[in-house]
Design an enzyme around this catalytic site. Structure first.
Site, PDB file in Angstrom:
ATOM      1  N   ASN A   9       0.878  -1.182   0.000  1.00  0.00           N
ATOM      2  CA  ASN A   9       0.000   0.000   0.000  1.00  0.00           C
ATOM      3  C   ASN A   9       0.907   1.221   0.000  1.00  0.00           C
ATOM      4  OD1 ASN A   9      -1.883   1.991   0.410  1.00  0.00           O
ATOM      5  ND2 ASN A   9      -2.188   1.534   2.584  1.00  0.00           N
ATOM      6  N   LYS A  11       0.112   4.310  -0.274  1.00  0.00           N
ATOM      7  CA  LYS A  11      -0.474   5.539   0.302  1.00  0.00           C
ATOM      8  C   LYS A  11      -0.203   6.719  -0.639  1.00  0.00           C
ATOM      9  CE  LYS A  11       0.470   3.419   4.717  1.00  0.00           C
ATOM     10  NZ  LYS A  11       0.407   3.530   6.145  1.00  0.00           N
ATOM     11  N   HIS A  93      -9.557   1.773   5.114  1.00  0.00           N
ATOM     12  CA  HIS A  93      -8.229   1.841   5.746  1.00  0.00           C
ATOM     13  C   HIS A  93      -8.326   2.789   6.952  1.00  0.00           C
ATOM     14  CE1 HIS A  93      -3.994   2.613   6.435  1.00  0.00           C
ATOM     15  NE2 HIS A  93      -3.735   1.522   5.732  1.00  0.00           N
ATOM     16  N   GLU A  95      -6.446   4.988   8.056  1.00  0.00           N
ATOM     17  CA  GLU A  95      -6.092   6.387   7.778  1.00  0.00           C
ATOM     18  C   GLU A  95      -7.283   7.124   7.173  1.00  0.00           C
ATOM     19  OE1 GLU A  95      -2.494   5.656   5.552  1.00  0.00           O
ATOM     20  OE2 GLU A  95      -1.518   4.987   7.389  1.00  0.00           O
ATOM     21  N   GLU A 165      -5.750  -4.748  10.588  1.00  0.00           N
ATOM     22  CA  GLU A 165      -4.608  -3.859  10.798  1.00  0.00           C
ATOM     23  C   GLU A 165      -4.764  -3.087  12.108  1.00  0.00           C
ATOM     24  OE1 GLU A 165      -2.617  -2.743   6.861  1.00  0.00           O
ATOM     25  OE2 GLU A 165      -4.329  -1.413   7.084  1.00  0.00           O
ATOM     26  N   GLY A 171       2.770   1.661  10.609  1.00  0.00           N
ATOM     27  CA  GLY A 171       3.811   2.679  10.437  1.00  0.00           C
ATOM     28  C   GLY A 171       4.569   2.997  11.708  1.00  0.00           C
ATOM     29  N   SER A 211       3.300  -2.820  10.132  1.00  0.00           N
ATOM     30  CA  SER A 211       4.757  -2.965  10.224  1.00  0.00           C
ATOM     31  C   SER A 211       5.267  -4.341   9.808  1.00  0.00           C
ATOM     32  CB  SER A 211       5.248  -2.591  11.628  1.00  0.00           C
ATOM     33  OG  SER A 211       4.952  -1.233  11.901  1.00  0.00           O
TER      34      SER A 211
HETATM   35  C1  PEP Z   1      -0.693   0.018   5.833  1.00  0.00           C
HETATM   36  O1  PEP Z   1      -0.479   1.024   5.205  1.00  0.00           O
HETATM   37  O2  PEP Z   1      -1.781  -0.531   5.724  1.00  0.00           O
HETATM   38  C2  PEP Z   1       0.361  -0.504   6.723  1.00  0.00           C
HETATM   39  C3  PEP Z   1       0.135  -1.631   7.344  1.00  0.00           C
HETATM   40  O3  PEP Z   1       1.510   0.234   6.836  1.00  0.00           O
HETATM   41  P1  PEP Z   1       2.905  -0.253   7.507  1.00  0.00           P
HETATM   42  O4  PEP Z   1       3.246  -1.580   6.874  1.00  0.00           O
HETATM   43  O5  PEP Z   1       3.886   0.808   7.140  1.00  0.00           O
HETATM   44  O6  PEP Z   1       2.679  -0.388   8.963  1.00  0.00           O
END
Ligand code: PEP
Length: 250
Positions: A9, A11, A93, A95, A165, A171, A211
């Site tokens: 992803n 972003k 998501h 975010e 998630e 992140g 992560s």
């Molecule tokens: C994500 O953007 O859904 C995500 C899991 O990011 P990261 O792997 O950077 O934690």
């Protein structure tokens, strides 16, 4: 047997040029293990060109509107995505839920519209640190799933990819342990079994996100209910994205 589905992803990263260079390079080098599926969720601006240069990497959108068209300035509809060959779309998501007022109700509208149009939704769910620390994770996720899957029939539910998630792991470099992620994902499968049937729930791909990186991916994916990963940071460079597909078995 469920496939292992690893989606990057990006972003709000990568210009169109950078995106094309990445996919061309990654397509040349990607060695996809048996039963694995690779994808990249790219910014809207790059989707059309990436569809032209991708071969084995699924090009995924990061969002969509649930209406077919209308006065929704700045939004992108599902027929627009379908028109350039997009087959997979991330919805809900964290975010978008946290920063762009996405709710379980709008996620449900998007889920219904995507399935009606024959696209595969990647339905994200996950709890905040506060909810995690107050041990209310399962109750919270249950509500996200019940509201998100409202009025989705069995034959459609099994086509959805769910991405669990935990927000505290996105992140941050803090990953849920493989066992923690397995426990929640097993509970998600049980919740889906109760809404639908055990058979339907056993077909649903459930990813872990938060992560994930080349070092921890194999341990996470070795858990029985974890069918893949949604990966932010480690999908930005070609080398680390490709390393996510290096399994222990080889
Ligand atoms: C994500 O953007 O859904 C995500 C899991 O990011 P990261 O792997 O950077 O934690």
């Amino acid at each position: 047997m469920r496939k292992k589905v690893i989606f990057g992803n990006w972003k709000m990263f990568k210009t169109n040029k950078e995106a094309i260079e990445f996919i061309q390079d990654a397509e040349n080098k990607l060695k996809l293990p048996n039963n694995y599926v690779a994808g990249i969720a790219a910014p809207f601006t790059a989707l059309s060109d990436l569809k032209k240069v991708s071969k084995n990497i699924i090009i995924c959108a990061q969002n969509c509107h649930f209406k077919t068209n209308g006065a929704y300035t700045g939004e992108i509809s599902i027929p627009m995505l379908k028109g350039i060959g997009i087959t997979h779309v991330i919805i809900g998501h964290s975010e978008r839920r946290e920063m762009f007022a996405e709710t379980s109700e709008t996620v449900n509208e998007k889920l219904k519209s995507l399935l009606n149009e024959g696209l595969t939704p990647v339905f994200c769910c996950g709890e905040s640190l506060e909810i995690y620390e107050s041990k209310k994770t399962i109750d919270f996720i249950k509500e996200q799933i019940i509201k998100g899957f409202k009025d989705i029939k069995d034959s459609d539910a099994e086509k959805v990819i769910v991405a669990y998630e935990p927000i505290w792991a996105i992140g941050t470099g803090k990953t849920a342990s493989p066992e923690q992620a397995q426990d929640v994902i097993k509970s998600i499968r049980d919740i889906l079994s109760n809404i639908y049937t055990k058979d339907v729930a056993s077909k649903i791909i459930i990813q872990y996100g938060g992560s994930v990186n080349p070092k921890n991916v194999n341990n996470i994916l070795s858990q029985p209910d974890i069918d893949g990963a949604l990966v932010g940071g480690s999908s930005i460079e070609v080398s680390s994205f490709l390393e996510l597909f290096k399994t222990n078995e080889k």
